[in-house]
Write a protein that holds these residues in place. Structure first.
Motif, PDB file in Angstrom:
ATOM      1  N   SER A  78      20.024 -26.429  46.453  1.00 13.32           N
ATOM      2  CA  SER A  78      21.057 -27.830  45.831  1.00 13.32           C
ATOM      3  C   SER A  78      19.916 -29.140  46.000  1.00 13.32           C
ATOM      4  N   VAL A  79      20.190 -29.599  44.327  1.00 12.82           N
ATOM      5  CA  VAL A  79      19.598 -30.287  44.732  1.00 12.82           C
ATOM      6  C   VAL A  79      19.771 -31.960  43.829  1.00 12.82           C
ATOM      7  N   ILE A  80      19.014 -33.363  44.010  1.00  7.15           N
ATOM      8  CA  ILE A  80      19.190 -34.580  43.296  1.00  7.15           C
ATOM      9  C   ILE A  80      18.049 -34.888  43.077  1.00  7.15           C
ATOM     10  N   LEU A  81      17.964 -35.265  41.344  1.00  8.32           N
ATOM     11  CA  LEU A  81      16.806 -35.377  40.870  1.00  8.32           C
ATOM     12  C   LEU A  81      16.589 -36.858  40.415  1.00  8.32           C
ATOM     13  N   VAL A  82      15.448 -37.535  40.854  1.00 15.69           N
ATOM     14  CA  VAL A  82      15.084 -39.132  40.925  1.00 15.69           C
ATOM     15  C   VAL A  82      14.077 -39.205  40.272  1.00 15.69           C
ATOM     16  N   ASP A  83      14.182 -39.953  39.308  1.00 14.43           N
ATOM     17  CA  ASP A  83      12.805 -40.665  38.683  1.00 14.43           C
ATOM     18  C   ASP A  83      12.566 -40.123  37.406  1.00 14.43           C
TER      19      ASP A  83
END
Ligand code: MG
Ligand code: MG
Ligand code: MG
Length: 317
Positions: A78-83
């Motif tokens: 599970s991931v959160i993408l930033v930038d």
């Protein structure tokens, strides 16, 4: 976060783009910290896609902050993408990951099968958005976290000189500097850019890849790198070597064009090195004239605002 999500995965990785820059590494750290505090948990873990660059190393060392773990692939995670939001810029295995959220300040090229939280602001850095969230939710910001976020905003906005720097960025730079106990934020900015242009020991490929993005356009794949320096002298005499390496990269990775911007942040302009199938179309898009595959353009500071849009317009039709 739902219970269902917690049992599926015990960690949620917060991760920036490939060839990580300071903003993407700092955003992974500051956003994971924010989410953990907001939700009173420790499931959010900052991660990076690969080796950190010189500016990032300098800032993490200076403020005594741990380097995030390198994740080769996020397949099954599970991931959160930033930038970033484009899959072409994301960590390997993203197609087989569960994306929980996106937080970014770039143009959107993202679609997903599930409804998820997406937060995009046209501000100068991802950390400006993250600081805004800390404020909005009254989350305490430690001194080192403020210093990290400040450094990222300074890096992404070229010490508030880039055309991407908004009034919000300027306001938050001042606030973060106070929180971090940094008296002279411009001096900190110069220090960061000095660390970044300390390239004497870097190979041509390391220079090209230090801040590098892929763009998949109709004409073909573009790779656009940018180095920002306070001392153009560091690059003098290395143009031929850089172009040679760019040519190799173009062939080995089947690029249509590889472009490198060497930006002088004091003079406020960039030297553009280009290896391309049709250089005259790059000249037209950027309104420059190449001499030996290179040209200097006054006022050119931002890949995102001044290069990617005109290249996309010319080569994605
Ligand atoms: Mg970035
Ligand atoms: Mg950024
Ligand atoms: Mg940048």
């Amino acid at each position: 976060m739902s219970y269902e999500l917690r049992v599926m995965s015990n960690k949620i990785y917060v991760i920036g783009h490939k060839t990580p820059d300071l903003d993407s590494v700092a955003a992974a750290i500051s956003y994971a910290n924010y989410k953990n505090k907001l939700e009173n948990t420790d499931v959010y873990m900052p991660a990076v896609t690969g080796e950190i660059n010189l500016a990032t190393k300098f800032v993490l060392d200076k403020f005594n902050i741990d380097k995030p773990k390198i994740l080769e692939s996020v397949s099954g995670q599970s991931v959160i993408l930033v930038d970033h939001n484009e899959f072409s810029q994301a960590v390997n295995g993203i197609e087989k990951a569960k994306i929980i959220e996106v937080l970014d300040h770039h143009k959107m090229d993202f679609s997903y099968a599930d409804p998820i939280d997406i937060l995009v602001r046209a501000w100068g850095s991802s950390n400006t958005i993250i600081y805004h969230l800390y404020k909005a939710h009254n989350i305490k910001i430690e001194k080192d976290m403020a210093a990290l976020m400040l450094s990222a905003v300074l890096d992404d906005t070229i010490i508030a000189k880039s055309p991407t720097c908004t009034p919000i960025d300027k306001e938050y730079i001042a606030e973060l500097a106070r929180l971090a106990g940094v008296e002279d934020w411009q001096a900190l900015g110069i220090e960061i850019f000095k660390a970044k242009s300390n390239i004497k020991d870097s190979s041509a490929l390391e220079i090209i890849k230090s801040d590098y993005k892929d763009y998949d356009l109709r004409a073909g794949k573009f790779g656009i790198g940018q180095v920002e320096t306070v001392d153009m002298g560091d690059f003098k005499g290395r143009e031929a070597e850089l172009l040679e390496e760019m040519k190799k990269l173009k062939e080995s990775d089947s690029y249509y064009a590889v472009i490198l911007l060497i930006t002088d942040i004091l003079k406020q302009g960039s030297t553009v090195l280009t290896v391309s199938d049709e250089p005259e179309r790059v000249e037209k898009a950027l309104e420059i004239k190449f001499d030996n595959n290179q040209a200097y353009k006054e006022g050119l500071m931002s890949r995102k605002k001044q290069v990617a849009p005109v290249i996309t317009e010319e080569f994605d039709k």
